[in-house]
Design an enzyme around this catalytic site. Structure first.
Site, PDB file in Angstrom:
ATOM      1  N   PHE A 141     -34.211  -6.525 -14.959  1.00  0.00           N
ATOM      2  CA  PHE A 141     -35.193  -5.437 -15.066  1.00  0.00           C
ATOM      3  C   PHE A 141     -35.719  -5.403 -16.490  1.00  0.00           C
ATOM      4  CE2 PHE A 141     -36.907  -1.319 -16.011  1.00  0.00           C
ATOM      5  CZ  PHE A 141     -37.731  -1.119 -14.925  1.00  0.00           C
ATOM      6  N   ASP A 226     -32.973  -8.456 -24.179  1.00  0.00           N
ATOM      7  CA  ASP A 226     -33.549  -7.144 -23.886  1.00  0.00           C
ATOM      8  C   ASP A 226     -32.417  -6.130 -23.976  1.00  0.00           C
ATOM      9  OD1 ASP A 226     -34.535  -4.810 -22.840  1.00  0.00           O
ATOM     10  OD2 ASP A 226     -35.586  -5.749 -21.157  1.00  0.00           O
ATOM     11  N   LYS A 255     -36.044   2.916 -25.703  1.00  0.00           N
ATOM     12  CA  LYS A 255     -35.255   4.062 -25.241  1.00  0.00           C
ATOM     13  C   LYS A 255     -34.616   4.885 -26.373  1.00  0.00           C
ATOM     14  CE  LYS A 255     -35.025   2.880 -20.480  1.00  0.00           C
ATOM     15  NZ  LYS A 255     -34.915   1.594 -19.813  1.00  0.00           N
TER      16      LYS A 255
HETATM   17  C1  LIG Z   1     -36.077   0.804 -19.345  1.00  0.00           C
HETATM   18  C2  LIG Z   1     -36.055  -0.644 -19.556  1.00  0.00           C
HETATM   19  C3  LIG Z   1     -37.236  -1.367 -19.800  1.00  0.00           C
HETATM   20  C4  LIG Z   1     -38.610  -0.744 -19.756  1.00  0.00           C
HETATM   21  O1  LIG Z   1     -38.765   0.300 -20.646  1.00  0.00           O
HETATM   22  P1  LIG Z   1     -39.957   1.377 -20.396  1.00  0.00           P
HETATM   23  O2  LIG Z   1     -39.912   2.236 -21.619  1.00  0.00           O
HETATM   24  O3  LIG Z   1     -39.611   2.112 -19.143  1.00  0.00           O
HETATM   25  O4  LIG Z   1     -41.218   0.598 -20.277  1.00  0.00           O
HETATM   26  C5  LIG Z   1     -37.126  -2.716 -20.068  1.00  0.00           C
HETATM   27  N1  LIG Z   1     -35.926  -3.334 -20.081  1.00  0.00           N
HETATM   28  C6  LIG Z   1     -34.771  -2.677 -19.849  1.00  0.00           C
HETATM   29  C7  LIG Z   1     -33.474  -3.414 -19.902  1.00  0.00           C
HETATM   30  C8  LIG Z   1     -34.798  -1.316 -19.556  1.00  0.00           C
HETATM   31  O5  LIG Z   1     -33.663  -0.667 -19.287  1.00  0.00           O
END
Ligand SMILES: *Cc1c(COP(=O)(O)O)cnc(C)c1O
Length: 400
Positions: A141, A226, A255
């Site tokens: 994700f 990520d 985040k």
């Molecule tokens: C939440 C998340 C995203 C996307 O972030 P947004 O601020 O919602 O665009 C990408 N990668 C990971 C691992 C995430 O948990």
């Protein structure tokens, strides 16, 4: 006065139906606690997908935000502002990287990493024009833009949204041989979540990340982590990659970088990698704005000052140990690192959603992920007493 059902009706009438939230309408938050419009209190065990590691409405963030929004909020990057240099320096010093590039949402930072990796590939690895490939993992994700969903392995994320961006290869998560076979002369990057969050807090086998990092190095492939959800203390380290002593070439952060106050994301990397960007190559109106920078600086300082990383390591281990002691007919097993735990239910348990609904009744907010996993991810400021309080409800719901 409006009641829960009124808000829900209104939202369902005018808001697109792209989420399936639990039916609780929240209006206040302090620390790990949330309050709904009817005055009911809840412990937050999702922490807005780890954006609120510092706790809701942290007083230091509220103060800095209020001060700065009276002074200056947005300049665009047509001009410089007096907070971006400080944010850039503090983020680089804290993470050990040479350069950063600020954006807003996580998905934008992922897009930034993809563009940087591709351009780096053409200029430094001499990949033939338009041939760059990025390898990603099954169950990934990375966000919701058209390019990012192009390499999702989740059918629903893609259904109806094609045509898709080419240049991505998907390999099974945790399979080092599959990665080895997927790499070729056009591979510019391997992008991975060191622990897969949305997939259900999936921790790969020990050694995998290190082997992947070595493989990348041997083949001149960038390792891009990520850490939008796994980073900034969530797993008991600043970054989850540190559990295997891996230093990625590029880290994507989001985040908790703002403690939930504002969308702030960034990519950190060497100057060789982020140096590929020339004026006009990439940008964002809000990226790096002074309000965002002030908030992010404070959010990072709170992580250090309140020892949130150490707390996550210590309390996470305690929490996981206690959960593993449950004598539950529903739990298959529990996994996780730090205060990031997946309670994996047996197929016979009938899905995680109904347990989340029962926990809601008991004043605990958590969200199922992938049908049969209950994800536990409270703000990292949670105390041992609060964990013990939650364990009572969790045990009631999961063992009766
Ligand atoms: C939440 C998340 C995203 C996307 O972030 P947004 O601020 O919602 O665009 C990408 N990668 C990971 C691992 C995430 O948990």
């Amino acid at each position: 006065m409006k009641h829960t059902k009124d808000y829900i009706q209104l939202e369902n009438k005018y808001g697109a139906n792209n989420y399936k939230p639990l039916d609780v309408v929240l209006s206040k938050g302090t620390g790990i606690w949330l309050e709904d419009v009817e005055g009911n209190k809840y412990m937050d065990f999702l922490a807005s997908y780890s954006a609120v590691n510092q706790g809701h409405c942290h007083p230091r963030l509220v103060e800095k935000m209020q001060e700065q929004c009276k002074r200056l909020a947005l300049t665009s990057r047509a001009f410089r502002n007096d907070w971006l240099p400080i944010f850039a320096q503090e983020l680089c010093e804290m993470t050990g990287y040479e350069m950063m590039l600020p954006m807003n949402s996580g998905a934008e930072a992922v897009e930034t990493a993809i563009k940087a990796a591709r351009k780096w590939g053409y200029y430094n690895k001499k990949v033939a024009p338009n041939k760059a490939e990025i390898i990603v993992c099954e169950g990934n994700f990375h966000g919701r833009t058209t390019t990012i969903i192009s390499f999702s392995s989740e059918d629903q994320y893609k259904d109806g949204f094609g045509p898709f961006t080419p240049g991505f290869k998907i390999v099974p998560y945790g399979d080092i041989n599959a990665l080895k076979e997927a790499i070729n002369e056009n591979t510019v990057a391997f992008m991975i979540e060191p622990i897969q969050g949305e997939s259900g807090v999936v921790v790969p086998r020990e050694g995998y990340l290190k082997e992947a990092a070595d493989l990348c190095k041997e083949n001149k492939v960038l390792l891009v982590a990520d850490e939008i959800q796994s980073g900034l203390g969530r797993t008991g380290k600043l970054f989850a990659c540190e559990h295997e002593n891996v230093t990625p070439d590029m880290i994507i952060i989001g985040k908790a970088l703002s403690g939930g106050m504002y969308p702030v994301s960034a990519v950190v990397a060497s100057s060789e990698i982020l140096g590929v960007f020339n004026p006009g190559d990439h940008g964002s109106t809000y990226g790096g704005n002074p309000l965002a920078c002030v908030i992010a600086i404070e959010a990072l300082r709170i992580i250090k000052d309140e020892k949130l990383i150490e707390r996550s390591a210590e309390l996470g281990e305690y929490f996981l140990t206690k959960l593993k002691e449950f004598d539950s007919p529903y739990i298959d097993f529990c996994r996780g690192k730090g205060l990031w735990i997946g309670i994996v239910l047996k197929d016979s348990a009938g899905g995680a959603r109904r347990f989340c609904e029962q926990l809601l009744e008991k004043g605990i907010l958590c969200k199922e992920t992938h049908e049969n996993v209950i994800r536990i991810a409270p703000p990292l400021i949670i105390t041992k007493e609060e964990i013990d309080q939650a364990l009572v409800s969790l045990e009631e719901v999961l063992t009766k």
